[in-house]
Scaffold this motif. Structure first.
Motif, PDB file in Angstrom:
ATOM      1  N   LYS A 191      73.823 101.758 -27.416  1.00 35.75           N
ATOM      2  CA  LYS A 191      72.497 101.526 -28.226  1.00 35.75           C
ATOM      3  C   LYS A 191      71.502 102.006 -27.168  1.00 35.75           C
ATOM      4  O   LYS A 191      70.372 102.460 -27.392  1.00 35.75           O
ATOM      5  N   MET A 192      71.557 101.222 -26.273  1.00 36.66           N
ATOM      6  CA  MET A 192      70.585 101.376 -25.026  1.00 36.66           C
ATOM      7  C   MET A 192      70.519 102.722 -24.069  1.00 36.66           C
ATOM      8  O   MET A 192      69.740 102.806 -23.250  1.00 36.66           O
ATOM      9  N   GLY A 193      71.613 103.358 -24.305  1.00 38.83           N
ATOM     10  CA  GLY A 193      71.567 105.040 -23.655  1.00 38.83           C
ATOM     11  C   GLY A 193      72.586 105.259 -23.044  1.00 38.83           C
ATOM     12  O   GLY A 193      72.807 106.545 -22.540  1.00 38.83           O
ATOM     13  N   THR A 194      73.720 104.600 -22.733  1.00 38.34           N
ATOM     14  CA  THR A 194      75.187 104.938 -22.084  1.00 38.34           C
ATOM     15  C   THR A 194      76.009 105.681 -23.200  1.00 38.34           C
ATOM     16  O   THR A 194      76.108 105.054 -24.174  1.00 38.34           O
ATOM     17  N   GLN A 195      76.322 106.800 -22.819  1.00 39.12           N
ATOM     18  CA  GLN A 195      77.318 107.673 -23.875  1.00 39.12           C
ATOM     19  C   GLN A 195      78.494 106.651 -24.342  1.00 39.12           C
ATOM     20  O   GLN A 195      79.271 106.173 -23.303  1.00 39.12           O
ATOM     21  N   ALA A 196      78.904 106.421 -25.585  1.00 39.93           N
ATOM     22  CA  ALA A 196      80.007 105.628 -26.044  1.00 39.93           C
ATOM     23  C   ALA A 196      81.344 106.126 -25.286  1.00 39.93           C
ATOM     24  O   ALA A 196      81.989 105.083 -24.932  1.00 39.93           O
ATOM     25  N   HIS A 197      81.467 107.291 -25.151  1.00 40.86           N
ATOM     26  CA  HIS A 197      82.986 107.610 -24.679  1.00 40.86           C
ATOM     27  C   HIS A 197      83.027 107.495 -23.358  1.00 40.86           C
ATOM     28  O   HIS A 197      84.204 107.394 -22.748  1.00 40.86           O
ATOM     29  N   LYS A 198      81.938 107.035 -22.769  1.00 42.29           N
ATOM     30  CA  LYS A 198      82.081 106.695 -21.284  1.00 42.29           C
ATOM     31  C   LYS A 198      82.637 105.176 -21.104  1.00 42.29           C
ATOM     32  O   LYS A 198      83.018 104.774 -20.029  1.00 42.29           O
ATOM     33  N   ILE A 199      82.471 104.468 -22.035  1.00 42.45           N
ATOM     34  CA  ILE A 199      82.618 102.873 -22.007  1.00 42.45           C
ATOM     35  C   ILE A 199      84.097 102.453 -22.444  1.00 42.45           C
ATOM     36  O   ILE A 199      84.427 102.791 -23.432  1.00 42.45           O
ATOM     37  N   MET A 200      84.669 101.821 -21.586  1.00 38.20           N
ATOM     38  CA  MET A 200      86.101 101.232 -21.721  1.00 38.20           C
ATOM     39  C   MET A 200      85.693  99.693 -21.972  1.00 38.20           C
ATOM     40  O   MET A 200      85.271  99.209 -20.995  1.00 38.20           O
ATOM     41  N   VAL A 201      86.507  99.223 -23.042  1.00 40.58           N
ATOM     42  CA  VAL A 201      86.495  97.648 -23.141  1.00 40.58           C
ATOM     43  C   VAL A 201      87.595  96.983 -22.474  1.00 40.58           C
ATOM     44  O   VAL A 201      88.705  96.949 -22.747  1.00 40.58           O
ATOM     45  N   THR A 202      87.402  96.860 -21.096  1.00 41.33           N
ATOM     46  CA  THR A 202      88.544  96.342 -20.071  1.00 41.33           C
ATOM     47  C   THR A 202      88.312  94.775 -19.866  1.00 41.33           C
ATOM     48  O   THR A 202      89.572  94.207 -19.400  1.00 41.33           O
ATOM     49  N   GLY A 203      87.362  94.182 -20.512  1.00 40.09           N
ATOM     50  CA  GLY A 203      87.188  92.610 -20.101  1.00 40.09           C
ATOM     51  C   GLY A 203      86.553  92.435 -18.696  1.00 40.09           C
ATOM     52  O   GLY A 203      86.420  93.670 -17.984  1.00 40.09           O
ATOM     53  N   MET A 204      86.228  91.383 -18.545  1.00 43.16           N
ATOM     54  CA  MET A 204      85.195  91.124 -17.239  1.00 43.16           C
ATOM     55  C   MET A 204      85.986  90.141 -16.353  1.00 43.16           C
ATOM     56  O   MET A 204      85.954  89.017 -16.753  1.00 43.16           O
ATOM     57  N   PRO A 205      86.313  90.528 -15.292  1.00 40.95           N
ATOM     58  CA  PRO A 205      86.984  89.475 -14.275  1.00 40.95           C
ATOM     59  C   PRO A 205      86.151  88.417 -14.069  1.00 40.95           C
ATOM     60  O   PRO A 205      85.068  88.492 -14.235  1.00 40.95           O
ATOM     61  N   ASN A 206      86.842  87.179 -13.909  1.00 39.22           N
ATOM     62  CA  ASN A 206      86.236  85.844 -13.803  1.00 39.22           C
ATOM     63  C   ASN A 206      85.590  85.348 -15.065  1.00 39.22           C
ATOM     64  O   ASN A 206      85.505  84.013 -15.195  1.00 39.22           O
ATOM     65  N   PHE A 207      85.712  85.994 -16.349  1.00 40.42           N
ATOM     66  CA  PHE A 207      85.058  85.445 -17.453  1.00 40.42           C
ATOM     67  C   PHE A 207      86.258  85.624 -18.241  1.00 40.42           C
ATOM     68  O   PHE A 207      85.978  85.830 -19.641  1.00 40.42           O
ATOM     69  N   ASP A 208      87.496  86.177 -18.266  1.00 38.16           N
ATOM     70  CA  ASP A 208      88.463  86.726 -19.014  1.00 38.16           C
ATOM     71  C   ASP A 208      89.683  85.890 -19.248  1.00 38.16           C
ATOM     72  O   ASP A 208      90.619  85.980 -20.127  1.00 38.16           O
ATOM     73  N   ASN A 209      89.501  84.399 -18.664  1.00 34.71           N
ATOM     74  CA  ASN A 209      90.656  83.560 -18.776  1.00 34.71           C
ATOM     75  C   ASN A 209      90.078  82.261 -18.741  1.00 34.71           C
ATOM     76  O   ASN A 209      90.531  81.464 -17.602  1.00 34.71           O
ATOM     77  N   CYS A 210      89.178  81.886 -19.480  1.00 34.13           N
ATOM     78  CA  CYS A 210      88.323  80.630 -19.360  1.00 34.13           C
ATOM     79  C   CYS A 210      89.383  79.203 -19.583  1.00 34.13           C
ATOM     80  O   CYS A 210      88.891  78.076 -19.395  1.00 34.13           O
ATOM     81  N   GLU A 211      90.522  79.546 -20.431  1.00 35.74           N
ATOM     82  CA  GLU A 211      91.325  78.502 -20.516  1.00 35.74           C
ATOM     83  C   GLU A 211      92.040  77.726 -19.119  1.00 35.74           C
ATOM     84  O   GLU A 211      92.059  76.640 -19.312  1.00 35.74           O
ATOM     85  N   LYS A 212      91.938  78.503 -18.367  1.00 40.65           N
ATOM     86  CA  LYS A 212      92.574  77.824 -16.987  1.00 40.65           C
ATOM     87  C   LYS A 212      91.638  76.863 -16.572  1.00 40.65           C
ATOM     88  O   LYS A 212      91.895  75.965 -15.646  1.00 40.65           O
TER      89      LYS A 212
END
Length: 332
Positions: free
Chosen positions: A144-165
């Motif tokens: 929405k803010m300007g980066t083309q959607a086809h460029k964006i992969m939803v990979t998750g974010m290291p350090n915030f992707d396994n908070c259960e630990k």
């Protein structure tokens, strides 16, 4: 970045603190203290380079020693033109600041995005070849803010992707209201800190209150303000494992902090200067700590792609790493 590089052991990985080739920006860094509260200089650069040295990572500040096949960024606010001649990949490293009136004017006038002050335009410049986002919600925001959607992969974010630990910890503290502050004033933005502290006291409503200060804050000032406006017995920390503190708290109060996502992932009641409903939509996916592996796979595939770099994301089919949890037999 270290976690991603560990997944790319077959490549020759080097590290640099974020830098600029702009004569004006470098003059400010070299001759003033204005940049010392930013990632370009001061304690952030010192801490990063200390970390690299302690972990035996190869450093090439300002990318002067080698020619690179891929550059992995965590900010697209300042990217030297010469670095855009190679393949570039952007990784989300935290929460994106609120989009302000200044941000909108900077965007509208096509000014350098760092002039918005803060990270409100991070991930929105469309300047990198590939973008790795924390969630579908953030993908929608960047698009929405300007980066083309086809460029964006939803990979998750290291350090915030396994908070259960973080639940498995040795902290003695439990059953308190935790406040994690932000470096708003140090980033030259207005902050009613006294009003915020008094609001925290109201939310706690007699329960034990713990403050964990942002590492970029002026500690002496912040500590004095907290002591003057909170009940006797309020705890104040300038260091310590804040993720464990969140895991053990009953309620979490934040300002503009990515740490709110740890609270959300752990099911805590949270407060934020951002709309909490929106934060729940943007919250990083919990994929068992496989984000670095996901990002490394995209890096590897991009490096091995033989076509024009602009064509990669138009053809690429991204697949996340499957989350494999141990069976009861394996646990036993």
């Amino acid at each position: 970045m270290h976690q991603i590089a560990q997944q790319l052991s077959e490549y020759d990985c080097w590290f640099s603190q974020i830098f600029a080739d702009s004569p004006l920006v470098n003059w400010v860094i070299d001759n003033t203290t204005w940049a010392d509260r930013t990632v370009l200089a001061g304690q952030f650069r010192r801490n990063s380079e200390t970390y690299c040295a302690e972990h035996g990572l190869q450093m090439d500040y300002k990318a002067q020693k080698n020619r690179y096949d891929l550059v992995v960024y965590c900010s697209d606010l300042i990217i030297p033109d010469r670095m855009l001649q190679t393949k570039t990949l952007w990784v989300q490293e935290g929460m994106i600041d609120e989009c302000t009136t200044i941000s909108k004017w900077v965007k509208k006038l096509h000014l350098p995005p760092y002039l918005a002050i803060g990270t409100s335009l991070n991930g929105t410049s469309n300047i990198c070849d590939v973008y790795c986002a924390a969630s579908e919600g953030y993908k929608g925001y960047f698009s929405k803010m300007g980066t083309q959607a086809h460029k964006i992969m939803v990979t998750g974010m290291p350090n915030f992707d396994n908070c259960e630990k973080f639940v498995d910890n040795t902290l003695d503290m439990k059953n308190y209201v935790l406040v994690t502050t932000s470096d708003i004033r140090e980033c030259y933005r207005p902050d009613d800190r006294i009003g915020f502290i008094k609001r925290c006291v109201e939310i706690a409503n007699g329960r034990p209150l713990v403050f964990k200060l942002h590492p970029n804050e002026i500690f002496e000032r912040a500590i004095a303000e907290i002591k003057e406006n909170t009940p006797e017995g309020t705890f104040i920390y300038t260091n310590g494992n804040v993720n464990h503190m969140i895991a053990n708290c009953d309620e979490l109060i934040t300002q503009y902090s990515t740490l709110v996502y740890v609270g959300i992932a752990l099911g805590k009641k949270v407060h934020s200067y951002f709309d909490v409903e929106e934060l729940n939509r943007l919250a990083p996916i919990q994929n068992g700590g496989t984000s670095a592996q996901n990002i490394a796979r995209v890096c590897r595939d991009f490096l091995e792609f033989n076509g024009k770099k602009e064509e990669f994301t138009k053809q690429y089919q991204y697949h996340a790493t499957p989350i494999i949890k141990p069976s009861l037999c394996e646990i036993a």
